[in-house]
Design an enzyme around this catalytic site. Structure first.
Site, PDB file in Angstrom:
ATOM      1  N   ALA A  18       0.845  -1.200   0.000  1.00 34.67           N
ATOM      2  CA  ALA A  18       0.000   0.000   0.000  1.00 34.67           C
ATOM      3  C   ALA A  18       0.874   1.240   0.000  1.00 34.67           C
ATOM      4  CB  ALA A  18      -0.904   0.022   1.224  1.00 34.67           C
ATOM      5  N   ASP A  19       0.519   2.178  -0.857  1.00 36.11           N
ATOM      6  CA  ASP A  19       1.150   3.489  -0.796  1.00 36.11           C
ATOM      7  C   ASP A  19       0.477   4.344   0.260  1.00 36.11           C
ATOM      8  OD1 ASP A  19       3.165   4.295  -3.214  1.00 36.11           O
ATOM      9  OD2 ASP A  19       1.909   2.587  -3.696  1.00 36.11           O
ATOM     10  N   ARG A  20      -0.835   4.160   0.407  1.00 30.11           N
ATOM     11  CA  ARG A  20      -1.558   4.863   1.459  1.00 30.11           C
ATOM     12  C   ARG A  20      -2.863   4.139   1.752  1.00 30.11           C
ATOM     13  NH1 ARG A  20      -3.107  11.178   0.868  1.00 30.11           N
ATOM     14  NH2 ARG A  20      -0.873  11.221   0.368  1.00 30.11           N
TER      15      ARG A  20
END
Length: 454
Positions: free
Chosen positions: A285-287
């Site tokens: 996940a990036d965010r």
């Protein structure tokens, strides 16, 4: 070498694996200055948010170990540290991990300077340098510890989803099974389980972190625990992080693996789910937004839809630092559009026409589409929380509730109070979770399993 390392560090020396030369060449670059680290990040010889932050802060640690600041007054030492960190921030201005590490180390250095009462300025400068170096080394250490914990929690989560086999196993098929006590039991007779297979997307392993990785870290842990049958990985167009990097990592560590194109996932699930016991799609996940919506490499959303249709678990592996409590949902996450040439052109090592051998010293860039075509190339997509079964962090897992929601309050009580509820003192006594934040009472909105109770 038994494990892949993108970053090699001993105090005073930093080496970074040049990922632009992978998978055909395995070359480490010496990084001894902040300028070299800046170039390393900017040119994408190092990539992945955790790795970028680590390389940046350790490069300055190397400079300070060799006293390249040349300062004799503590105010000048602080000025040097801050200016170098500000410079390094420009190498990747949108990187949250880098920003957080810089803020942390600026504060640590300033606190050391403020608390230094010695009249000897030379000694005070040495104390500040050492404080910074130890802080930067702690960034490296914490990231590796976090990755190992994510791998452990994720592997155990997937193990609990498996059903014991009660029919006899043929000797010829014995390698496809493992025997262990049922999850959550002590002293119970061992039972036999089918090894599981998973699919992963993009690159979330040692090359993007300090080592082990997040989603790929779970796969490493599954393999180490003898639970893994096969790790499938997508090529991950358009930048091919899966085929260039993840495939390289899996082969390097001799993990049973198979590469597929991004468009083959549906066929894989339909035709080989039962044969290979494909149990989960695991992504990084990036965010992660407050409600559980997750931004990750383009193509993640499509895999979540396919996994849902085929009854396969969809699992996000992310450190708690990637959970953005200020962002209420994925609708608020800004998605970057990248250059169209990533779709219409590609670079690679040249393959000999006669012998079929790869010439790692000879690379070419070629056109693979009509260069006049319009291109839309978003770097990420957002997977809605309804398609995610569990989010695995270094503090435990958060499982989607029966209402289809995620709640991180019990996992990060202090951050929740500060960032969601505000600093009202009355909230400080709510959900008192101790120093680790893992003893919060369970609720329907926050189904968590902690390793200590497995």
């Amino acid at each position: 070498m038994t494990s892949l390392e993108a970053i090699k560090y001993v105090r005073g020396e930093l080496q970074v694996l040049d990922q632009l030369k992978l998978p055909h060449e395995f070359v480490y670059d010496n990084v001894s200055t902040c300028e070299e680290a800046f170039d390393c990040i900017k040119s994408m010889r190092v990539r992945g948010a955790p790795a970028i932050a680590i390389v940046a802060v350790l490069a300055l640690a190397v400079e300070l170990e060799h006293k390249k600041d040349g300062t004799t007054q503590k105010a000048d030492t602080i000025k040097y540290i801050n200016s170098k960190l500000d410079y390094l921030m420009l190498s990747r201005p949108t990187a949250v991990d880098l920003s957080n590490a810089i803020k942390l180390l600026k504060k640590k250095s300033a606190d050391t300077a403020a608390n230094s009462l010695t009249p000897d300025q030379t000694l005070a400068c040495a104390d500040i340098r050492l404080s910074y170096i130890e802080g930067a080394e702690k960034v490296l250490e914490d990231d590796h510890t976090t990755n190992l914990a994510i791998g452990r929690y994720g592997a155990e989560y997937l193990r609990r989803q498996q059903v014991a086999i009660h029919t006899p196993v043929n000797d010829a098929d014995s390698l496809r099974y493992y025997t262990t006590s049922p999850p959550g039991t002590q002293g119970a007779p061992d039972q036999t389980y089918r090894k599981l297979s998973v699919l992963t997307h993009c690159n979330t392993g040692s090359l993007a972190t300090s080592g082990h990785g997040t989603a790929l870290g779970i796969i490493r842990s599954l393999h180490k625990m003898n639970y893994l049958d096969t790790a499938f990985c997508t090529e991950t167009r358009p930048y091919n992080q899966g085929s260039r990097l993840t495939a390289f990592e899996l082969v390097f560590e001799k993990i049973p693996s198979t590469l597929i194109t991004d468009s083959m996932a549906g066929a894989l699930f339909a035709r080989r789910k039962e044969e290979k016991n494909i149990s989960a799609v695991i992504v990084g996940a990036d965010r992660v937004a407050r409600n559980g919506d997750t931004a990750n490499k383009i193509g993640t959303y499509s895999l979540a839809v396919l996994a849902k249709h085929h009854g396969i678990k969809f699992v996000v592996a992310a450190p708690t630092t990637s959970i953005d409590l200020y962002t209420e949902s994925g609708a608020s996450i800004k998605i970057e559009d990248r250059a169209g040439t990533e779709l219409t052109q590609i670079s690679g090592a040249v393959v000999g026409k006669l012998d079929g051998k790869v010439d790692a010293n000879h690379t070419e860039r070629v056109a693979i589409a009509d260069q006049r075509i319009n291109v839309w190339n978003p770097s990420f997509d957002v997977t809605p929380r309804e398609l995610i079964d569990a989010i695995i962090t270094e503090k435990g897992e958060v499982v989607r509730s029966s209402k289809g929601t995620f709640n991180f309050k019990g996992l990060m009580p202090q951050r929740w109070r500060e960032q969601v509820e505000g600093s009202d003192e009355s909230q400080a006594t709510t959900n008192s979770a101790g120093s680790h934040g893992l003893q919060t009472p369970m609720s329907e909105e926050s189904t968590q399993f902690y390793m200590e109770s497995i």
